[in-house]
Write a protein that holds these residues in place. Sequence first.
Motif, PDB file in Angstrom:
ATOM      1  N   VAL A   1       0.829  -1.212   0.000  1.00  0.00           N
ATOM      2  CA  VAL A   1       0.000   0.000   0.000  1.00  0.00           C
ATOM      3  C   VAL A   1       0.862   1.260   0.000  1.00  0.00           C
ATOM      4  N   TRP A   2       2.148   1.118   0.238  1.00  0.00           N
ATOM      5  CA  TRP A   2       3.050   2.269   0.325  1.00  0.00           C
ATOM      6  C   TRP A   2       2.984   3.187  -0.902  1.00  0.00           C
ATOM      7  N   PRO A   3       3.002   2.668  -2.156  1.00  0.00           N
ATOM      8  CA  PRO A   3       2.914   3.591  -3.303  1.00  0.00           C
ATOM      9  C   PRO A   3       1.659   4.452  -3.287  1.00  0.00           C
ATOM     10  N   LEU A   4       0.554   3.931  -2.734  1.00  0.00           N
ATOM     11  CA  LEU A   4      -0.655   4.749  -2.658  1.00  0.00           C
ATOM     12  C   LEU A   4      -0.470   5.915  -1.682  1.00  0.00           C
ATOM     13  N   LEU A   5       0.247   5.670  -0.593  1.00  0.00           N
ATOM     14  CA  LEU A   5       0.523   6.757   0.345  1.00  0.00           C
ATOM     15  C   LEU A   5       1.442   7.805  -0.276  1.00  0.00           C
ATOM     16  N   GLN A   6       2.351   7.367  -1.134  1.00  0.00           N
ATOM     17  CA  GLN A   6       3.229   8.337  -1.801  1.00  0.00           C
ATOM     18  C   GLN A   6       2.439   9.310  -2.666  1.00  0.00           C
ATOM     19  N   LEU A   7       1.357   8.816  -3.275  1.00  0.00           N
ATOM     20  CA  LEU A   7       0.530   9.693  -4.104  1.00  0.00           C
ATOM     21  C   LEU A   7      -0.185  10.758  -3.277  1.00  0.00           C
ATOM     22  N   LEU A   8      -0.346  10.505  -1.986  1.00  0.00           N
ATOM     23  CA  LEU A   8      -1.078  11.445  -1.131  1.00  0.00           C
ATOM     24  C   LEU A   8      -0.165  12.451  -0.438  1.00  0.00           C
ATOM     25  N   GLU A   9       1.151  12.321  -0.587  1.00  0.00           N
ATOM     26  CA  GLU A   9       2.068  13.182   0.166  1.00  0.00           C
ATOM     27  C   GLU A   9       1.884  14.656  -0.166  1.00  0.00           C
TER      28      GLU A   9
END
Length: 474
Positions: A73-81
Motif C-alpha cells: 500500500v506504500w505507493p498509494l501513500l506516496q501519491l497522497l504526500e
Amino acid sequence: MFRAIPAGMTVDQNTNTPRVPTRLVVLSLVALWACYFVVATLRGAFLGLDLGWDIVSRRLTICVLSLFTMLAVWPLLQLLERRPPWLRLAVVVTGALPLALLLSVINNSVFAEIDARMAEPAGQAAADEDQALAEEGKVRIERDESGNLLVDVPGVTIIRTPKAPAPPAPPEPPSGDSATPPPIPALPDVPSEAEAPSKGTQRIEIHTGKTSHTVVKAKDEGWFEIVDAAFSRYFLVLAWAALYFAFAKAEEARAAEHREGEFRRAAAAAELRSLRYQVNPHFLFNTLNSLSALVLTNRHDDAERMIQTLSNFYRRTLTGDPTSDLTLADEVELQKLYLAIEAVRFPDRLRTQFVIDPALGAAMVPGMILQPLVENSVKYAVAASQAPVTISITARQSRLGGIDYLDLSVSDDGPGRPGEGDKPGFGIGLGNVRDRLRARYGAAAKVRFGQRPEGGFATVLTLPLEWNGANGHS
C-alpha cells in the motif's frame, strides 16, 4: 544547476520533492509488527494460553504476511504526500477499512486449522457434560434445529389425580322446617393402582416457532471473528499511516533546511568574491601609480622589474578560486611578491621581516587576507616617513578554551596612523578584512588593531586553526 543531495535523502526525479527512504518505510513496518508480535505473545502468556511452537510460528507468519500487505500500500501513500491534509485524512480513514478486513482474513485463515482442532475437543466435552447431567438427574434445556425448546427432566414423578364426582344433592327439607342440615363433607380421592406414581425421564417439547440462535451463531461465527479482529487491525493501519506522513513531513523539513544552507553558502561565497575583487583593483591602482612615478623619474629599469614582479603576482592570484583558502606558506609568498614591487618604489625606506613558524606552513587562511594590511603599512608608514620602516609579518599558534587558533600579525614601526582611535578602519583595508573573516568564520574570528607602545601600528588576526585538507578546504 546540480545540487548536492544529503545522505539518506531520496528525491522524486519527476516532482523534485523529497521522498521517505525505502529503508525507513521497511524499518517502520518491521517495528510495528514486531511490537504486535511481542504484545500478542505476552498477552497469551498472561492469560495462560498455549504458547507452543505451532501457535507462535503461525503468529509470526501472520506478522510477515501483514507486513508485505501493508508494504504494497506504500505507493498509494506516496501519491497522497502532496495532497491537502483533509484529502489525506479522508482517504486514509476510508481506505484503512478494507485493508484491515484483509489483514483480519489473513489472521483467520492462518489460524483456521488450529481453531478446528480446538473445536473438536470442545464438542466432545459438551457431550460428556450432557451425559453427566443426565446421570446426576439435573435438568437440561436445549433447542433443536427447528427452534423448539427441549427440556430433559430426569427422575420426575408424574401423578395424575382424577377430578372427584360431585356429591348428590340432599333432599329438600319440609317446608315447615327452617333448619338447614350441615353439608356433607367430600371424601378424599384415592388413586387407583393404574394411576400409581411412575418414575422416569420425561421430555417436554415447547414449540416456539422461532429460528435457533445457536444455528445462526454457528453459521456467522467466522464472520463475527473476522470483523472483531478487523477493528484492532484498523487502528494499526491508521497508526502506521500517521507515522508515515510524519516521516514525509520530516523529510520535507530536512530538504528545506538543506536548501536554506545552500542559499546561505552561495550568499557567503558571493560576498567573499565581491570582497576579494575589491582588493585587486585597489592594489592595481596603487601599483600603476608607482609605475607612473618610476617612468616620470626615468627609472626605466626599476619600472621594468616592477612590471615583471606584478605579472608574477597576478599570475598566482588570478588562477585560483577567489573564495578558496590558501596555505599560509602561499599567502606569505604572495606578500613577498607585493613587497618586492613596493621595494622598487622605496628602495631605501622599506624593510621587511617574516617570523613564521615552519610547522604552520600548511595551515589554511583566506586568500590574500594579509594584502590590505600590508598595503596599509606601506601607505601610512613607509610612504609617510623619510626614515627606514620595517614591516613585520608573524604567525604563531595559540589555544583558548580547548580550541587551536592561528594568530597572524602585520605591524610596522612607522609614525602611526593619525585619527585611528576615532574611526574603525582605513578605506577598504581593515573593513574588507573584517567582513571577509566574518563571512568565512562568523564569530570565531577576531580582528584587533591599534598603536604599538613602542611606536608604529599593528593589526592581529585571530582565526580558527585549520589544516590543508580539513573542513572541506584544500
